[in-house]
Design a protein around this motif. Sequence first.
Motif, PDB file in Angstrom:
ATOM      1  N   TYR A   6      32.463  32.020  39.399  1.00 39.69           N
ATOM      2  CA  TYR A   6      33.148  32.898  40.353  1.00 39.69           C
ATOM      3  C   TYR A   6      34.418  33.491  39.775  1.00 39.69           C
ATOM      4  O   TYR A   6      34.998  32.970  38.815  1.00 39.69           O
ATOM      5  CB  TYR A   6      33.469  32.186  41.675  1.00 39.69           C
ATOM      6  CG  TYR A   6      34.347  30.951  41.595  1.00 39.69           C
ATOM      7  CD1 TYR A   6      35.702  31.013  41.280  1.00 39.69           C
ATOM      8  CD2 TYR A   6      33.814  29.697  41.901  1.00 39.69           C
ATOM      9  CE1 TYR A   6      36.505  29.877  41.255  1.00 39.69           C
ATOM     10  CE2 TYR A   6      34.596  28.552  41.867  1.00 39.69           C
ATOM     11  CZ  TYR A   6      35.941  28.656  41.546  1.00 39.69           C
ATOM     12  OH  TYR A   6      36.727  27.532  41.507  1.00 39.69           O
ATOM     13  N   LEU A   7      34.812  34.590  40.418  1.00 40.79           N
ATOM     14  CA  LEU A   7      36.135  35.203  40.220  1.00 40.79           C
ATOM     15  C   LEU A   7      36.687  35.400  41.620  1.00 40.79           C
ATOM     16  O   LEU A   7      36.051  36.067  42.444  1.00 40.79           O
ATOM     17  CB  LEU A   7      35.992  36.554  39.515  1.00 40.79           C
ATOM     18  CG  LEU A   7      37.184  37.512  39.650  1.00 40.79           C
ATOM     19  CD1 LEU A   7      38.429  36.958  38.975  1.00 40.79           C
ATOM     20  CD2 LEU A   7      36.841  38.868  39.038  1.00 40.79           C
ATOM     21  N   LYS A   8      37.836  34.781  41.913  1.00 39.13           N
ATOM     22  CA  LYS A   8      38.449  34.925  43.239  1.00 39.13           C
ATOM     23  C   LYS A   8      39.835  35.526  43.062  1.00 39.13           C
ATOM     24  O   LYS A   8      40.570  35.136  42.149  1.00 39.13           O
ATOM     25  CB  LYS A   8      38.586  33.561  43.921  1.00 39.13           C
ATOM     26  CG  LYS A   8      37.269  32.888  44.221  1.00 39.13           C
ATOM     27  CD  LYS A   8      37.479  31.511  44.834  1.00 39.13           C
ATOM     28  CE  LYS A   8      36.144  30.808  45.041  1.00 39.13           C
ATOM     29  NZ  LYS A   8      36.285  29.427  45.496  1.00 39.13           N
ATOM     30  N   GLU A   9      40.207  36.452  43.919  1.00 38.29           N
ATOM     31  CA  GLU A   9      41.545  37.036  43.879  1.00 38.29           C
ATOM     32  C   GLU A   9      42.311  36.552  45.104  1.00 38.29           C
ATOM     33  O   GLU A   9      41.746  36.488  46.205  1.00 38.29           O
ATOM     34  CB  GLU A   9      41.437  38.565  43.832  1.00 38.29           C
ATOM     35  CG  GLU A   9      40.816  39.018  42.515  1.00 38.29           C
ATOM     36  CD  GLU A   9      40.439  40.486  42.501  1.00 38.29           C
ATOM     37  OE1 GLU A   9      39.459  40.844  43.197  1.00 38.29           O
ATOM     38  OE2 GLU A   9      41.128  41.271  41.822  1.00 38.29           O
ATOM     39  N   ARG A  10      43.554  36.185  44.916  1.00 39.38           N
ATOM     40  CA  ARG A  10      44.328  35.498  45.960  1.00 39.38           C
ATOM     41  C   ARG A  10      45.619  36.235  46.285  1.00 39.38           C
ATOM     42  O   ARG A  10      46.356  36.628  45.369  1.00 39.38           O
ATOM     43  CB  ARG A  10      44.702  34.094  45.477  1.00 39.38           C
ATOM     44  CG  ARG A  10      43.530  33.202  45.129  1.00 39.38           C
ATOM     45  CD  ARG A  10      42.818  32.765  46.364  1.00 39.38           C
ATOM     46  NE  ARG A  10      41.838  31.728  46.101  1.00 39.38           N
ATOM     47  CZ  ARG A  10      41.077  31.198  47.050  1.00 39.38           C
ATOM     48  NH1 ARG A  10      41.192  31.603  48.310  1.00 39.38           N
ATOM     49  NH2 ARG A  10      40.206  30.267  46.750  1.00 39.38           N
TER      50      ARG A  10
END
Length: 238
Positions: A186-190
């Motif tokens: 995954y790639l998650k942006e916060r």
Amino acid sequence: MNNYELKALGDVSGKNILHLQCHFGQDSLSFARMGAKCTGVDISEEGIKLAKQLNSELNLDANFVCCNVLDTSKFVSEKFDIVFSSYGTIGWLPELKPWAKMISERLKPGGFFYIVEFHPIAWMFDYTVSPPIMKYGYQQKEAIYEEYEGTYADANSKMMSKEYGWNHSLGEVISSLSEAGLQIEYLKERDASPYDIFPGLVKNDEGMFELPSKIYPLLFEVKANKKNRQISSLHFFL
Ligand SMILES: C[S@@+](CC[C@H](N)C(=O)[O-])C[C@H]1O[C@@H](n2cnc3c(N)ncnc32)[C@H](O)[C@@H]1O
């Protein structure tokens, strides 16, 4: 250590962890306290000296190596269940392909790499002026050079900092890891950061810092897996 990485890594007890750019080993020592066998790597002689001192004072069994993170495989031959990097690391590296290659080399088949890092959009701004201005390229290849009073470790220091850094786009991060043979989980942006490092952030209900407008994310997380070696017996029957 913060909630993002604690949640992403899960139970680390009994795991072998390689902690990249470990500074003075605070998180490496936390991993050791959680029952992991951790090796921390950093280029700073002072940082590694302090990490080793804390390790023996606390009677822990972490291991520390002073080297350029890109040369890790020359100094560490062991393979790890987890390779970990957090908050303020890749911006010191001019390019990510050798970094990703080293990560893949040091992971056991079935192991994973996890990084939580400041978002490249946040590094497009010049924060030495007020208000900050958007000045640097999202995927700028040239170094970003800044001079300012204070240091990143001590904002109140009277020392002048002269810093060279590099901005790495999310595309560069993901491509370098997948080209090195890792599978992106995954790639998650916060929006929310545990650290109040950019001007104008406000504290949310969870004690994290975010832009009031949430116009761009402050952090990203990537988890990437090293595939298990599989000898497909199916081939023998086809
Ligand atoms: C902001 S700190 C990272 C702190 C990190 N969040 C931690 O685990 O404590 C960045 C670290 O990167 C290290 N560093 C910078 N360039 C490096 C390189 N080429 N190889 C190894 N360490 C490097 C610095 O010495 C510093 O300790």
